[in-house]
Design a protein around this motif. Structure first.
Motif, PDB file in Angstrom:
ATOM      1  N   ASN A  75       0.842  -1.193   0.000  1.00 42.50           N
ATOM      2  CA  ASN A  75       0.000   0.000   0.000  1.00 42.50           C
ATOM      3  C   ASN A  75       0.885   1.254   0.000  1.00 42.50           C
ATOM      4  N   PRO A  76       0.758   2.107  -1.025  1.00 49.43           N
ATOM      5  CA  PRO A  76       1.611   3.305  -1.091  1.00 49.43           C
ATOM      6  C   PRO A  76       1.291   4.341  -0.007  1.00 49.43           C
ATOM      7  N   ASP A  77       0.158   4.188   0.671  1.00 45.70           N
ATOM      8  CA  ASP A  77      -0.212   5.137   1.723  1.00 45.70           C
ATOM      9  C   ASP A  77       0.517   4.882   3.042  1.00 45.70           C
ATOM     10  N   LEU A  78       1.197   3.751   3.161  1.00 48.87           N
ATOM     11  CA  LEU A  78       1.927   3.460   4.393  1.00 48.87           C
ATOM     12  C   LEU A  78       3.124   4.390   4.499  1.00 48.87           C
ATOM     13  N   ASP A  79       3.247   5.031   5.637  1.00 50.50           N
ATOM     14  CA  ASP A  79       4.379   5.928   5.861  1.00 50.50           C
ATOM     15  C   ASP A  79       5.651   5.121   6.040  1.00 50.50           C
ATOM     16  N   GLU A  80       6.724   5.620   5.458  1.00 51.21           N
ATOM     17  CA  GLU A  80       8.010   4.945   5.599  1.00 51.21           C
ATOM     18  C   GLU A  80       8.512   5.040   7.026  1.00 51.21           C
TER      19      GLU A  80
ATOM     20  N   HIS B 110       3.557  -0.486  11.073  1.00 49.69           N
ATOM     21  CA  HIS B 110       2.166  -0.635  10.660  1.00 49.69           C
ATOM     22  C   HIS B 110       1.697  -2.056  10.953  1.00 49.69           C
ATOM     23  N   ALA B 111       0.506  -2.183  11.496  1.00 46.15           N
ATOM     24  CA  ALA B 111      -0.084  -3.495  11.764  1.00 46.15           C
ATOM     25  C   ALA B 111      -0.549  -4.107  10.451  1.00 46.15           C
ATOM     26  N   LEU B 112      -0.227  -5.373  10.248  1.00 43.42           N
ATOM     27  CA  LEU B 112      -0.669  -6.096   9.055  1.00 43.42           C
ATOM     28  C   LEU B 112      -1.689  -7.174   9.393  1.00 43.42           C
ATOM     29  N   GLY B 113      -2.061  -7.285  10.651  1.00 44.29           N
ATOM     30  CA  GLY B 113      -3.051  -8.281  11.046  1.00 44.29           C
ATOM     31  C   GLY B 113      -2.426  -9.479  11.715  1.00 44.29           C
ATOM     32  N   THR B 114      -3.149 -10.570  11.676  1.00 43.79           N
ATOM     33  CA  THR B 114      -2.697 -11.794  12.331  1.00 43.79           C
ATOM     34  C   THR B 114      -2.672 -12.939  11.331  1.00 43.79           C
ATOM     35  N   ILE B 115      -1.873 -13.949  11.671  1.00 42.87           N
ATOM     36  CA  ILE B 115      -1.872 -15.190  10.903  1.00 42.87           C
ATOM     37  C   ILE B 115      -1.996 -16.339  11.895  1.00 42.87           C
ATOM     38  N   ASP B 116      -2.776 -17.323  11.502  1.00 44.69           N
ATOM     39  CA  ASP B 116      -2.967 -18.506  12.330  1.00 44.69           C
ATOM     40  C   ASP B 116      -2.008 -19.585  11.862  1.00 44.69           C
ATOM     41  N   VAL B 117      -1.298 -20.178  12.819  1.00 41.48           N
ATOM     42  CA  VAL B 117      -0.335 -21.239  12.525  1.00 41.48           C
ATOM     43  C   VAL B 117      -0.522 -22.364  13.537  1.00 41.48           C
TER      44      VAL B 117
ATOM     45  N   ARG C 104      -0.299 -27.432  18.380  1.00 44.54           N
ATOM     46  CA  ARG C 104      -1.353 -26.560  18.924  1.00 44.54           C
ATOM     47  C   ARG C 104      -1.521 -25.317  18.055  1.00 44.54           C
ATOM     48  N   PRO C 105      -2.759 -24.937  17.807  1.00 44.20           N
ATOM     49  CA  PRO C 105      -2.992 -23.722  17.029  1.00 44.20           C
ATOM     50  C   PRO C 105      -2.633 -22.484  17.835  1.00 44.20           C
ATOM     51  N   THR C 106      -2.061 -21.506  17.165  1.00 48.43           N
ATOM     52  CA  THR C 106      -1.701 -20.245  17.799  1.00 48.43           C
ATOM     53  C   THR C 106      -1.797 -19.135  16.766  1.00 48.43           C
ATOM     54  N   THR C 107      -1.803 -17.928  17.242  1.00 51.90           N
ATOM     55  CA  THR C 107      -1.924 -16.767  16.365  1.00 51.90           C
ATOM     56  C   THR C 107      -0.707 -15.869  16.528  1.00 51.90           C
ATOM     57  N   LEU C 108      -0.174 -15.434  15.409  1.00 56.55           N
ATOM     58  CA  LEU C 108       0.922 -14.466  15.404  1.00 56.55           C
ATOM     59  C   LEU C 108       0.387 -13.128  14.915  1.00 56.55           C
ATOM     60  N   THR C 109       0.793 -12.069  15.572  1.00 57.51           N
ATOM     61  CA  THR C 109       0.462 -10.724  15.120  1.00 57.51           C
ATOM     62  C   THR C 109       1.631 -10.236  14.285  1.00 57.51           C
ATOM     63  N   LEU C 110       1.318  -9.663  13.135  1.00 61.58           N
ATOM     64  CA  LEU C 110       2.358  -9.242  12.203  1.00 61.58           C
ATOM     65  C   LEU C 110       2.324  -7.728  12.037  1.00 61.58           C
ATOM     66  N   GLU C 111       3.511  -7.117  12.166  1.00 68.19           N
ATOM     67  CA  GLU C 111       3.683  -5.680  11.948  1.00 68.19           C
ATOM     68  C   GLU C 111       4.839  -5.489  10.984  1.00 68.19           C
ATOM     69  N   THR C 112       4.888  -4.340  10.347  1.00 70.33           N
ATOM     70  CA  THR C 112       5.963  -4.080   9.397  1.00 70.33           C
ATOM     71  C   THR C 112       6.386  -2.624   9.397  1.00 70.33           C
ATOM     72  N   GLU C 113       7.627  -2.418   9.030  1.00 73.17           N
ATOM     73  CA  GLU C 113       8.150  -1.098   8.664  1.00 73.17           C
ATOM     74  C   GLU C 113       8.434  -1.184   7.176  1.00 73.17           C
TER      75      GLU C 113
ATOM     76  N   ILE D  49      10.491  -1.959  -2.788  1.00 73.08           N
ATOM     77  CA  ILE D  49       9.854  -1.920  -1.468  1.00 73.08           C
ATOM     78  C   ILE D  49      10.539  -2.943  -0.577  1.00 73.08           C
ATOM     79  N   TYR D  50      11.076  -2.458   0.524  1.00 70.03           N
ATOM     80  CA  TYR D  50      11.821  -3.279   1.461  1.00 70.03           C
ATOM     81  C   TYR D  50      11.065  -3.291   2.786  1.00 70.03           C
ATOM     82  N   LEU D  51      10.956  -4.439   3.419  1.00 68.29           N
ATOM     83  CA  LEU D  51      10.163  -4.594   4.640  1.00 68.29           C
ATOM     84  C   LEU D  51      10.988  -5.134   5.789  1.00 68.29           C
ATOM     85  N   TYR D  52      10.674  -4.644   6.978  1.00 69.45           N
ATOM     86  CA  TYR D  52      11.093  -5.279   8.224  1.00 69.45           C
ATOM     87  C   TYR D  52       9.820  -5.859   8.813  1.00 69.45           C
ATOM     88  N   LEU D  53       9.744  -7.160   8.910  1.00 71.59           N
ATOM     89  CA  LEU D  53       8.556  -7.826   9.446  1.00 71.59           C
ATOM     90  C   LEU D  53       8.787  -8.204  10.901  1.00 71.59           C
TER      91      LEU D  53
END
Length: 140
Positions: A74-79, A83-90, A95-104, A111-115
């Motif tokens: 998304n080009p609207d994300l500030d560098e 920014h929160a990207l949501g969750t992923i279930d793994v 056992r099922p668990t949820t990870l919360t994912l954020e990025t810079e 486009i380069y990311l720090y996850l």
């Protein structure tokens, strides 16, 4: 009797003052959540998640990867802001668990990311170990 009541009142006032001071100046016991982090290019995101999936019983869903890629592009994300990207279930060790994912996001020559992955401590530690092993494989 009057002296006894004054003594009790003094003890109550003193105790209240101590409680107030501890409440106002006491340290926050809020813990910082444990997180694992990895750097990646947006175009290499599927390969990065393939490496991370080795930590879990089942691979991270392609739909989650596509959603994360769309949100991160998304080009609207500030560098340089997180920014929160949501969750992923793994599934980790059965056992099922949820990870919360954020990025810079950084946009210089692509486009380069720090996850950042946040979740239960044992899951995050295992994920971090896999990331460190991946960096060693790359010679970083």
């Amino acid at each position: 009797m009057k002296q006894y009541l004054l003594y009790v009142l003094f003890v109550l006032v003193l105790g209240s003052m101590v409680a107030l001071v501890v409440n106002v100046f006491g340290e926050d016991k809020e813990e910082t959540p444990l997180a694992a982090a990895i750097e990646t290019d947006l175009e290499e995101l599927p390969e990065t998640f393939a490496v991370l999936s080795e930590t879990f019983d089942e691979p991270i869903a392609d739909s989650d990867i596509a959603r994360i890629k769309k949100l991160a592009s998304n080009p609207d994300l500030d560098e340089a802001d997180v920014h929160a990207l949501g969750t992923i279930d793994v599934i980790f060790e059965g056992r099922p668990t949820t990870l919360t994912l954020e990025t810079e996001v950084y946009r210089e020559d692509g486009i380069y990311l720090y996850l950042y992955f946040l979740g239960e401590p044992d899951v995050v530690e295992a994920l971090d170990e896999r990331i460190m092993a991946y960096y060693e494989e790359l010679g970083i």
